[in-house]
Design a protein around this motif. Structure first.
Motif, PDB file in Angstrom:
ATOM      1  N   ALA A  14      58.499 -92.333 -52.657  1.00 11.50           N
ATOM      2  CA  ALA A  14      57.332 -92.828 -51.918  1.00 11.50           C
ATOM      3  C   ALA A  14      57.767 -93.524 -50.630  1.00 11.50           C
ATOM      4  N   THR A  15      58.807 -94.322 -50.708  1.00 14.40           N
ATOM      5  CA  THR A  15      59.319 -95.019 -49.527  1.00 14.40           C
ATOM      6  C   THR A  15      59.808 -94.023 -48.488  1.00 14.40           C
ATOM      7  N   SER A  16      60.500 -93.012 -48.930  1.00 12.60           N
ATOM      8  CA  SER A  16      60.998 -91.979 -48.017  1.00 12.60           C
ATOM      9  C   SER A  16      59.848 -91.250 -47.335  1.00 12.60           C
ATOM     10  N   ARG A  17      58.803 -90.976 -48.085  1.00 12.83           N
ATOM     11  CA  ARG A  17      57.644 -90.277 -47.516  1.00 12.83           C
ATOM     12  C   ARG A  17      56.932 -91.144 -46.478  1.00 12.83           C
ATOM     13  N   VAL A  18      56.788 -92.426 -46.769  1.00  9.08           N
ATOM     14  CA  VAL A  18      56.147 -93.331 -45.820  1.00  9.08           C
ATOM     15  C   VAL A  18      56.982 -93.422 -44.540  1.00  9.08           C
ATOM     16  N   ALA A  19      58.288 -93.500 -44.682  1.00  8.99           N
ATOM     17  CA  ALA A  19      59.165 -93.560 -43.515  1.00  8.99           C
ATOM     18  C   ALA A  19      59.063 -92.282 -42.686  1.00  8.99           C
ATOM     19  N   ALA A  84      58.968 -99.577 -39.137  1.00  5.14           N
ATOM     20  CA  ALA A  84      59.823 -98.789 -40.031  1.00  5.14           C
ATOM     21  C   ALA A  84      61.245 -98.766 -39.491  1.00  5.14           C
ATOM     22  N   ASP A  85      62.152 -98.317 -40.315  1.00  2.00           N
ATOM     23  CA  ASP A  85      63.552 -98.207 -39.916  1.00  2.00           C
ATOM     24  C   ASP A  85      63.679 -97.207 -38.769  1.00  2.00           C
TER      25      ASP A  85
END
Length: 127
Positions: A14-19, A84-85
């Motif tokens: 989920a975090t990867s998708r948001v990023a 975001a990063d």
């Protein structure tokens, strides 16, 4: 299992998708400014992003946008960094030839601070 119970793997996904969505949104916003200004004639923002990512020299739209790809990449970093990063956008910018000084400016930090950040130093270090 409750809807909000996430395994570590699910949370990472989920975090990867948001990023990834944040990076895509920053690219679209930067491209929107580009096509509303000097890149007019290259299509809409989504098309401009596709053209800039493809970097196809045979594409007449890329010929138009190529002159603006470094400032576009720096603007993506500037838009993305507060939420975001920015590392993926920074890597893309470096691959496009954006200087470490321009990346530092987009992040609002000194070039020295950029090189001292262990997370970003490898991205901006000369190859």
């Amino acid at each position: 299992m409750a809807f909000d119970d996430l395994s570590d793997e699910d949370l990472a996904l989920a975090t990867s998708r948001v990023a990834a969505d944040a990076l895509h949104s920053a690219r679209l916003l930067a491209a929107s400014r580009l096509v509303d200004g000097p890149g007019c004639g290259a299509g809409d923002a989504a098309t401009a992003v596709d053209v800039l990512l493809a970097r196809d020299p045979a594409d007449a739209r890329y010929e138009l946008l190529q002159a603006f790809e470094k400032p576009w990449a720096a603007l993506v970093i500037r838009i993305l960094a507060p939420v975001a990063d920015p590392a993926p956008a920074m890597q893309d910018a470096r691959d496009r030839g954006v200087t470490a000084a321009a990346i530092a400016k987009a992040l609002g930090v000194s070039q020295q601070a950029l090189y001292q950040n262990p997370r970003y130093a490898e991205i901006v270090r000369r190859r």
